[in-house]
Design a protein around this motif. Sequence first.
Motif, PDB file in Angstrom:
ATOM      1  N   ALA A   1      -7.967  -2.547 -16.621  1.00  0.00           N
ATOM      2  CA  ALA A   1      -7.192  -2.882 -15.419  1.00  0.00           C
ATOM      3  C   ALA A   1      -7.531  -1.944 -14.269  1.00  0.00           C
ATOM      4  CB  ALA A   1      -5.701  -2.818 -15.733  1.00  0.00           C
ATOM      5  N   ILE A   2      -7.620  -0.647 -14.543  1.00  0.00           N
ATOM      6  CA  ILE A   2      -7.920   0.326 -13.491  1.00  0.00           C
ATOM      7  C   ILE A   2      -9.356   0.159 -13.000  1.00  0.00           C
ATOM      8  CG2 ILE A   2      -8.170   2.791 -13.012  1.00  0.00           C
ATOM      9  CD1 ILE A   2      -5.783   3.212 -14.924  1.00  0.00           C
ATOM     10  N   ALA A   3     -10.283  -0.114 -13.938  1.00  0.00           N
ATOM     11  CA  ALA A   3     -11.664  -0.374 -13.530  1.00  0.00           C
ATOM     12  C   ALA A   3     -11.742  -1.628 -12.674  1.00  0.00           C
ATOM     13  CB  ALA A   3     -12.552  -0.514 -14.771  1.00  0.00           C
ATOM     14  N   GLY A   4     -10.958  -2.646 -13.035  1.00  0.00           N
ATOM     15  CA  GLY A   4     -10.922  -3.864 -12.230  1.00  0.00           C
ATOM     16  C   GLY A   4     -10.385  -3.599 -10.836  1.00  0.00           C
ATOM     17  N   LEU A   5      -9.357  -2.755 -10.741  1.00  0.00           N
ATOM     18  CA  LEU A   5      -8.816  -2.397  -9.430  1.00  0.00           C
ATOM     19  C   LEU A   5      -9.848  -1.633  -8.606  1.00  0.00           C
ATOM     20  CD1 LEU A   5      -6.504  -2.196  -7.402  1.00  0.00           C
ATOM     21  CD2 LEU A   5      -5.684  -0.177  -8.642  1.00  0.00           C
ATOM     22  N   ALA A   6     -10.585  -0.736  -9.254  1.00  0.00           N
ATOM     23  CA  ALA A   6     -11.618   0.021  -8.544  1.00  0.00           C
ATOM     24  C   ALA A   6     -12.699  -0.911  -7.998  1.00  0.00           C
ATOM     25  CB  ALA A   6     -12.232   1.058  -9.482  1.00  0.00           C
ATOM     26  N   LEU A   7     -13.136  -1.872  -8.814  1.00  0.00           N
ATOM     27  CA  LEU A   7     -14.148  -2.841  -8.358  1.00  0.00           C
ATOM     28  C   LEU A   7     -13.608  -3.682  -7.213  1.00  0.00           C
ATOM     29  CD1 LEU A   7     -15.555  -4.008 -11.823  1.00  0.00           C
ATOM     30  CD2 LEU A   7     -16.690  -2.544 -10.136  1.00  0.00           C
ATOM     31  N   CYS A   8     -12.338  -4.023  -7.315  1.00  0.00           N
ATOM     32  CA  CYS A   8     -11.685  -4.802  -6.252  1.00  0.00           C
ATOM     33  C   CYS A   8     -11.704  -4.028  -4.936  1.00  0.00           C
ATOM     34  CB  CYS A   8     -10.259  -5.116  -6.685  1.00  0.00           C
ATOM     35  SG  CYS A   8      -9.349  -6.184  -5.577  1.00  0.00           S
ATOM     36  N   LEU A   9     -11.398  -2.735  -5.002  1.00  0.00           N
ATOM     37  CA  LEU A   9     -11.390  -1.901  -3.799  1.00  0.00           C
ATOM     38  C   LEU A   9     -12.789  -1.684  -3.245  1.00  0.00           C
ATOM     39  CD1 LEU A   9      -8.782   0.786  -4.929  1.00  0.00           C
ATOM     40  CD2 LEU A   9      -8.426  -1.067  -3.294  1.00  0.00           C
ATOM     41  N   LEU A  10     -13.782  -1.669  -4.114  1.00  0.00           N
ATOM     42  CA  LEU A  10     -15.156  -1.406  -3.679  1.00  0.00           C
ATOM     43  C   LEU A  10     -15.826  -2.627  -3.049  1.00  0.00           C
ATOM     44  CD1 LEU A  10     -16.457   0.756  -6.680  1.00  0.00           C
ATOM     45  CD2 LEU A  10     -16.079   1.537  -4.336  1.00  0.00           C
ATOM     46  N   PHE A  11     -15.499  -3.815  -3.554  1.00  0.00           N
ATOM     47  CA  PHE A  11     -16.318  -4.970  -3.184  1.00  0.00           C
ATOM     48  C   PHE A  11     -15.581  -6.097  -2.458  1.00  0.00           C
ATOM     49  CE2 PHE A  11     -18.491  -3.123  -6.928  1.00  0.00           C
ATOM     50  CZ  PHE A  11     -19.695  -2.790  -6.306  1.00  0.00           C
ATOM     51  N   ILE A  12     -14.267  -6.132  -2.512  1.00  0.00           N
ATOM     52  CA  ILE A  12     -13.557  -7.219  -1.824  1.00  0.00           C
ATOM     53  C   ILE A  12     -13.159  -6.749  -0.424  1.00  0.00           C
ATOM     54  CG2 ILE A  12     -11.510  -8.693  -1.809  1.00  0.00           C
ATOM     55  CD1 ILE A  12     -11.555  -8.722  -4.803  1.00  0.00           C
ATOM     56  N   PRO A  13     -13.580  -7.447   0.617  1.00  0.00           N
ATOM     57  CA  PRO A  13     -13.295  -7.010   1.997  1.00  0.00           C
ATOM     58  C   PRO A  13     -11.932  -7.489   2.492  1.00  0.00           C
ATOM     59  CG  PRO A  13     -14.739  -8.911   2.032  1.00  0.00           C
ATOM     60  CD  PRO A  13     -14.492  -8.616   0.581  1.00  0.00           C
ATOM     61  N   TYR A  14     -10.884  -6.850   2.014  1.00  0.00           N
ATOM     62  CA  TYR A  14      -9.544  -7.213   2.477  1.00  0.00           C
ATOM     63  C   TYR A  14      -9.400  -6.857   3.958  1.00  0.00           C
ATOM     64  CZ  TYR A  14      -7.969  -7.649  -2.396  1.00  0.00           C
ATOM     65  OH  TYR A  14      -7.795  -8.033  -3.699  1.00  0.00           O
ATOM     66  N   PRO A  15      -8.766  -7.716   4.750  1.00  0.00           N
ATOM     67  CA  PRO A  15      -8.528  -7.369   6.163  1.00  0.00           C
ATOM     68  C   PRO A  15      -7.302  -6.474   6.316  1.00  0.00           C
ATOM     69  CG  PRO A  15      -7.654  -9.543   5.701  1.00  0.00           C
ATOM     70  CD  PRO A  15      -8.305  -9.082   4.425  1.00  0.00           C
ATOM     71  N   GLN A  16      -7.281  -5.668   7.351  1.00  0.00           N
ATOM     72  CA  GLN A  16      -6.078  -4.894   7.661  1.00  0.00           C
ATOM     73  C   GLN A  16      -5.046  -5.835   8.255  1.00  0.00           C
ATOM     74  OE1 GLN A  16      -6.676  -1.464  10.153  1.00  0.00           O
ATOM     75  NE2 GLN A  16      -4.477  -1.146  10.498  1.00  0.00           N
ATOM     76  N   ILE A  17      -3.849  -5.828   7.706  1.00  0.00           N
ATOM     77  CA  ILE A  17      -2.830  -6.800   8.108  1.00  0.00           C
ATOM     78  C   ILE A  17      -2.055  -6.338   9.334  1.00  0.00           C
ATOM     79  CG2 ILE A  17      -0.802  -8.091   7.348  1.00  0.00           C
ATOM     80  CD1 ILE A  17      -3.463  -8.804   5.948  1.00  0.00           C
ATOM     81  N   THR A  18      -1.618  -5.088   9.354  1.00  0.00           N
ATOM     82  CA  THR A  18      -0.801  -4.598  10.460  1.00  0.00           C
ATOM     83  C   THR A  18      -0.900  -3.084  10.560  1.00  0.00           C
ATOM     84  OG1 THR A  18       1.457  -4.523  11.348  1.00  0.00           O
ATOM     85  CG2 THR A  18       1.230  -4.417   8.966  1.00  0.00           C
ATOM     86  N   SER A  19      -0.535  -2.571  11.731  1.00  0.00           N
ATOM     87  CA  SER A  19      -0.470  -1.126  11.942  1.00  0.00           C
ATOM     88  C   SER A  19       0.956  -0.646  12.138  1.00  0.00           C
ATOM     89  CB  SER A  19      -1.322  -0.740  13.163  1.00  0.00           C
ATOM     90  OG  SER A  19      -2.677  -1.037  12.940  1.00  0.00           O
ATOM     91  N   ASP A  20       1.908  -1.581  12.117  1.00  0.00           N
ATOM     92  CA  ASP A  20       3.313  -1.222  12.264  1.00  0.00           C
ATOM     93  C   ASP A  20       3.762  -0.431  11.031  1.00  0.00           C
ATOM     94  OD1 ASP A  20       6.329  -1.801  11.743  1.00  0.00           O
ATOM     95  OD2 ASP A  20       6.038  -2.260  13.868  1.00  0.00           O
ATOM     96  N   LYS A  21       4.227   0.787  11.229  1.00  0.00           N
ATOM     97  CA  LYS A  21       4.529   1.670  10.108  1.00  0.00           C
ATOM     98  C   LYS A  21       5.644   1.132   9.213  1.00  0.00           C
ATOM     99  CE  LYS A  21       2.865   5.957  12.191  1.00  0.00           C
ATOM    100  NZ  LYS A  21       3.182   7.358  12.564  1.00  0.00           N
ATOM    101  N   LEU A  22       6.654   0.531   9.818  1.00  0.00           N
ATOM    102  CA  LEU A  22       7.754   0.002   9.012  1.00  0.00           C
ATOM    103  C   LEU A  22       7.289  -1.174   8.162  1.00  0.00           C
ATOM    104  CD1 LEU A  22      10.734   0.267   8.329  1.00  0.00           C
ATOM    105  CD2 LEU A  22      11.244  -1.306  10.210  1.00  0.00           C
ATOM    106  N   LEU A  23       6.499  -2.071   8.762  1.00  0.00           N
ATOM    107  CA  LEU A  23       5.976  -3.207   8.007  1.00  0.00           C
ATOM    108  C   LEU A  23       5.036  -2.741   6.901  1.00  0.00           C
ATOM    109  CD1 LEU A  23       5.219  -5.787  10.856  1.00  0.00           C
ATOM    110  CD2 LEU A  23       7.144  -5.770   9.270  1.00  0.00           C
TER     111      LEU A  23
END
Length: 289
Positions: A86-108
């Motif tokens: 599971a942790i290795a899968g999360l690491a691969l997800c962070l390395l290769f999937i280009p998630y967009p930044q959703i917001t910069s609002d600190k509360l959100l």
Amino acid sequence: MKELYAKHTIVDVLYAAAGILFCGFALKGFLIPNHFFDGGITGISLLLHELYHWNIGYVIVLANVPLIIMAAFQVNKGFALKTFLAIAGLALCLLFIPYPQITSDKLLVSIFGGAFMGIGIGLAMRGGFALDGVEVLALYTGKRVSFTISEIILGINIIVFLVAAVKLGLPTALYSILTYYSASRTINFVVEGIEEFTGVTIISGQSEIIKEELVMKLGRGITIYKGERGFLKDSFNVSQPCDIVFTVVTRLELRRLKNIVHELDPKAFVFTNVIKETAGGVLSRKVRH
């Protein structure tokens, strides 16, 4: 039997995969771009990423490896292997999937970043996987000190947030505490579900009527303990035998149960406690994976 086992395995893997994707979304879409962090080993990994700019994918794996090895001895090798995957899968997800930044609002970021993180960890837990090794560390430490696992996890997180407050500033640490709270509450909801069970104990002079109402109207099974009620300060030697009624309901049914008991006996003594796990009996709850 083999077909049932294969079906459960597939469902568990799907839960874990969905959990990994949600956690990756929470980290790259909310927390990392805004320099926020969470509790546990994930929080430590995010803190190291912020302080030393190490790649978060590698840091999460390296930070959890000692705890995965510990899990093989403290829990079992199967759980350790599933945690590593599971942790290795999360690491691969962070390395290769280009998630967009959703917001910069600190509360959100603090609320929804924590919520999506909680959904991910909760889904992984439903599949029998773990995305954070902090509970293994707490289990190991708890056998050597007099603190509970919850107290140890809380202590670890306090240290993480204190370091963050010193290194990254108090506002960031405070927002991150809100993130951690949002995640922990969401985990509870995902794992327990809306049908979280509550044990209810009722002591009343009208126990016969209450038993009938609970079974016939509320449709719940009951268990009866034989006891005595009374023993008041002004009449300590005066007591009466009574049936102590115990039943288990969902939190959606709890208010209705209390109303029924109050109508029958306003003086009835009722107390509740959360049931973390149930098995057998006549409870009509879906099997958890």
